[in-house]
Design a protein around this motif. Structure first.
Motif, PDB file in Angstrom:
ATOM      1  N   LEU A  94      -0.140 -20.268   0.308  1.00 24.18           N
ATOM      2  CA  LEU A  94       0.892 -21.052  -0.366  1.00 24.18           C
ATOM      3  C   LEU A  94       2.267 -20.773   0.237  1.00 24.18           C
ATOM      4  CD1 LEU A  94       1.648 -22.999  -2.656  1.00 24.18           C
ATOM      5  CD2 LEU A  94       1.873 -21.009  -4.161  1.00 24.18           C
ATOM      6  N   GLU A  98       4.288 -23.731   2.432  1.00 27.16           N
ATOM      7  CA  GLU A  98       5.564 -24.243   1.929  1.00 27.16           C
ATOM      8  C   GLU A  98       6.704 -23.937   2.906  1.00 27.16           C
ATOM      9  OE1 GLU A  98       6.572 -26.093  -0.701  1.00 27.16           O
ATOM     10  OE2 GLU A  98       4.452 -26.490  -1.008  1.00 27.16           O
ATOM     11  N   ASP A 393       9.697 -34.009  -9.460  1.00 26.43           N
ATOM     12  CA  ASP A 393       8.284 -33.642  -9.522  1.00 26.43           C
ATOM     13  C   ASP A 393       7.701 -33.631  -8.115  1.00 26.43           C
ATOM     14  OD1 ASP A 393       8.413 -33.584 -12.300  1.00 26.43           O
ATOM     15  OD2 ASP A 393       7.959 -35.727 -12.448  1.00 26.43           O
ATOM     16  N   PRO A 394       7.282 -32.458  -7.609  1.00 25.87           N
ATOM     17  CA  PRO A 394       6.693 -32.414  -6.264  1.00 25.87           C
ATOM     18  C   PRO A 394       5.352 -33.123  -6.220  1.00 25.87           C
ATOM     19  CG  PRO A 394       6.437 -30.299  -7.363  1.00 25.87           C
ATOM     20  CD  PRO A 394       7.302 -31.144  -8.257  1.00 25.87           C
ATOM     21  N   ASN A 395       4.999 -33.626  -5.045  1.00 25.03           N
ATOM     22  CA  ASN A 395       3.711 -34.288  -4.868  1.00 25.03           C
ATOM     23  C   ASN A 395       2.650 -33.213  -4.648  1.00 25.03           C
ATOM     24  OD1 ASN A 395       1.628 -36.004  -4.381  1.00 25.03           O
ATOM     25  ND2 ASN A 395       2.501 -36.947  -2.555  1.00 25.03           N
ATOM     26  N   LEU A 396       2.038 -32.765  -5.730  1.00 23.84           N
ATOM     27  CA  LEU A 396       1.106 -31.642  -5.656  1.00 23.84           C
ATOM     28  C   LEU A 396      -0.138 -31.969  -4.842  1.00 23.84           C
ATOM     29  CD1 LEU A 396       1.328 -30.292  -9.328  1.00 23.84           C
ATOM     30  CD2 LEU A 396       2.453 -29.417  -7.286  1.00 23.84           C
ATOM     31  N   ILE A 399       0.345 -31.084  -1.282  1.00 21.74           N
ATOM     32  CA  ILE A 399       0.390 -29.631  -1.086  1.00 21.74           C
ATOM     33  C   ILE A 399      -1.019 -29.073  -0.923  1.00 21.74           C
ATOM     34  CG2 ILE A 399       0.941 -27.434  -2.208  1.00 21.74           C
ATOM     35  CD1 ILE A 399       3.361 -28.820  -3.454  1.00 21.74           C
ATOM     36  N   PHE A 400      -1.931 -29.475  -1.794  1.00 17.58           N
ATOM     37  CA  PHE A 400      -3.288 -28.932  -1.719  1.00 17.58           C
ATOM     38  C   PHE A 400      -4.075 -29.543  -0.553  1.00 17.58           C
ATOM     39  CE2 PHE A 400      -2.196 -27.800  -6.075  1.00 17.58           C
ATOM     40  CZ  PHE A 400      -2.658 -26.495  -6.121  1.00 17.58           C
ATOM     41  N   THR A 451       9.925 -32.167  -1.462  1.00 13.84           N
ATOM     42  CA  THR A 451      10.086 -31.356  -2.658  1.00 13.84           C
ATOM     43  C   THR A 451      11.541 -30.917  -2.722  1.00 13.84           C
ATOM     44  OG1 THR A 451       9.464 -29.332  -1.463  1.00 13.84           O
ATOM     45  CG2 THR A 451       7.732 -30.447  -2.700  1.00 13.84           C
ATOM     46  N   ASN A 456      10.588 -25.927  -3.772  1.00 16.99           N
ATOM     47  CA  ASN A 456      10.065 -25.256  -2.586  1.00 16.99           C
ATOM     48  C   ASN A 456      10.257 -23.746  -2.676  1.00 16.99           C
ATOM     49  OD1 ASN A 456      10.622 -24.221   0.446  1.00 16.99           O
ATOM     50  ND2 ASN A 456       9.199 -25.937   0.509  1.00 16.99           N
ATOM     51  N   LEU A 459       7.721 -22.258  -5.253  1.00 18.63           N
ATOM     52  CA  LEU A 459       6.356 -22.178  -4.748  1.00 18.63           C
ATOM     53  C   LEU A 459       6.230 -21.067  -3.705  1.00 18.63           C
ATOM     54  CD1 LEU A 459       5.499 -25.970  -4.433  1.00 18.63           C
ATOM     55  CD2 LEU A 459       4.533 -24.343  -6.050  1.00 18.63           C
TER      56      LEU A 459
END
Length: 574
Positions: A94, A98, A393-396, A399-400, A451, A456, A459
């Motif tokens: 993570l 990031e 709101d981050p685009n989760l 990220i994954f 983000t 950022n 995270l």
């Protein structure tokens, strides 16, 4: 009767006490998911709290989480090994992913402008430390199976330790010495890089060497200037004709003629005596000056310029792109000038002002400076979104998805001639490279990688805290016992020298001889030493993102070389 009541109350009290002790034991010592979360949370909270304390003006920040993990492990706290491995791996992935997303937009331009030089300096850091390890192994008659662990701990490189352990096991040798050597030298490996940066800053750095700069592929910082056309060579030409003939890039924001102001279009004809407000870059200003002629004395780049006071017919507004459909599109493809009779003079991205050229690829979160009629600007605002609340709101999903791609890349075996085992980028190298690529090219694929800065940072902080807490907890059980041994103290001393000497030499050389700014020199050293904790210290004490960009530039190659060298040392000297 009284005796019976007393004994009954005593028994009840004993029952409550036993239940309370059983509850505490299950909460802190019995290996369950609940216990793992509680132990990790206590370590992280205590470490972050103590990390705010300053000793001699120095604060270790999140690095203190590592030391709290060591203390907890020494006191007997532990969690399920599988959960420990998962939390440590997830935290590292993570953090580096990031970090890659953060520095991705400026990575490639930084690499072109000085990345090769930074990587060469980073390689010298690595080679100096490796040469010292080999020399110490010979001088102190220390087995290379132990010294390679000292080297990995001194350079805070657990992937290199894993590669060395795998090589030792394939040779039928014990890897315990390497693991203990890494554990006892790791703490000073973290602190040593920070101390090295402090020494270089005190002895070799001038204030002019500490500067903030940030670069993007599309453009440099913009420069606004007023001009009066005095070049007869462009008399009667259109704005489009002049732009095609010019070598430099520019945008004409306003045109004054006969006391009236207009928003020039591509087919607007220019005449001598026209006054223009031109947006260009610092590097291309001399070329623009040759094209138009006389440059006005007024400074249009000051922070307090009131653009709406320049005239009454035209207003200037900032509009933020918040519609995902706009992400990844080129500015020219929107045809805003022709459709709405407005002009876009600048685009601000992550604090960097970019020239609004037609080929500029827009990203979610870009702030456009629009000049024109108020009604036209309102219409453009609706088209682009201009709803900043949507950006919080981050685009989760991205990220994954990015972490999955990074882990897949990190697991690819890379065959190296002369080495029996393949080399991998691992948990750190793969996700960082994918993060850099998505941060830079994601918008072209219409992936929303934006983000906010706070998201950022949060995270990254969560990831790094998890990684450090697990690493400390894993090393804490045998840490102090190893230190008390004579060879343990020798390991610590030699490891500290391997850490601090190459950092001081190459960071000082970078600033004084290679004329690199101090932030980039620190990022180079942190990347070569694979030390995200020291990078966090550099980010907190130095302006701008220079250290982070330099770290990301050096880290992938440095990680690959470290992993390779650890295996070579085992194969050649064990």
């Amino acid at each position: 009767m009284a005796t019976f009541a007393d004994s009954n109350g005593s028994a009840r009290s004993q029952t409550y006490e036993n239940a309370f002790m059983s509850w505490l034991e299950s909460l802190f010592f019995e290996h369950t998911p609940l216990q793992a979360v509680i132990v990790m949370s206590i370590i992280i909270a205590a470490g972050l709290g103590l990390g705010k304390l300053k000793i001699g003006g120095i604060s270790l920040g999140v690095t203190f989480v590592f030391f709290m993990g060591i203390l907890a492990g020494h006191l007997g706290l532990s969690i399920d090994p599988a959960m420990l491995s998962y939390a440590q791996s997830f935290g590292l992935v993570l953090f580096v992913y990031e970090l890659g997303l953060k520095v991705g937009p400026g990575f490639f331009s930084s690499f072109r402008s000085g990345g090769i030089g930074l990587n060469l300096l980073g390689l010298w850091v690595i080679l100096l430390g490796t040469a010292m390890a080999v020399a110490f192994s010979v001088i102190f008659s220390m087995p290379m199976s132990d010294m390679v662990g000292v080297l990995c701990g001194a350079t805070t490189n657990t992937p290199a330790l894993g590669a060395a352990q795998q090589a030792l096991e394939q040779m039928g040798l014990s890897a315990q010495g390497a693991a203990l050597g890494c554990a006892v030298t790791y703490p000073l490996g973290v602190v040593g890089v920070i101390l090295g940066m402090i020494v270089v800053r005190k002895l070799f750095v001038r204030q002019s060497d500490i500067r903030e700069s940030s670069s993007q592929d599309e453009a440099d910082h913009t420069f606004v200037a007023g001009f009066r056309i005095e070049n007869p060579g462009i008399e009667g030409l259109t704005v489009r004709d002049v732009a095609l003939a010019a070598k430099g890039h520019f945008v004409i924001s306003r045109l004054w003629r006969d006391g009236a102001v207009t928003i020039p279009a591509g087919d607007t004809v220019l005449h001598c005596g026209d006054r223009l407000l031109v947006v260009t870059t610092d590097d291309e200003l001399p070329e623009v000056r040759i094209i138009f002629g006389h440059q006005e004395d007024r400074d249009y780049n000051a922070e307090d310029v009131d653009w709406n006071a320049l005239d009454t017919d035209v207003v200037s507004r900032h509009v933020v792109i918040t519609r995902p459909e706009i992400n990844g599109k080129r500015l020219g493809s929107l045809r805003l000038r022709n459709s709405y009779d407005i002009n876009i003079s600048r685009v601000t991205r992550a604090g960097v002002r970019l020239l609004a050229t037609p080929g500029l690829i827009l990203q979610l979160g870009d702030r456009l400076t629009i000049v024109g009629d108020q009604k036209a600007i309102d219409a453009v605002s609706k088209l682009l979104g201009n709803t900043e609340a949507k950006l919080r709101d981050p685009n989760l999903a991205v990220i994954f998805i990015g972490m999955v791609l990074g882990l897949a890349l990190g697991s690819i075996p890379i065959a190296v001639p002369g080495i029996s085992m393949p080399v991998r980028l691992g948990l750190a190298g793969g996700p960082m490279i994918v993060g850099i690529l998505l941060g830079r090219f994601g918008p072209r694929l219409h992936l929303v990688t934006f983000t906010t800065r706070s998201a950022n940072l949060m995270l990254r902080g969560i990831g790094l805290s998890l990684y450090l807490a697990c690493l400390g907890l894993e090393s804490g059980a045998g840490f102090f016992d190893t230190i008390m041994r004579a060879d343990g103290l020798t390991w610590i001393g030699l490891g500290f020298l391997i850490t601090i000497v190459p950092v001081i030499i190459m960071a000082a050389w970078s600033v004084r001889r290679s004329h690199i700014d101090f932030g980039s020199a620190c990022g180079m050293a942190c990347g070569a030493m694979a030390n995200p904790m020291a990078l966090n210290y550099a980010n907190e004490t130095l302006p701008g993102d220079n250290a982070a960009v330099a770290y990301a530039t050096v880290y992938p190659l440095g990680m690959f070389v470290r992993v390779l060298l650890s295996q070579i040392l085992v194969l050649l000297f064990v």
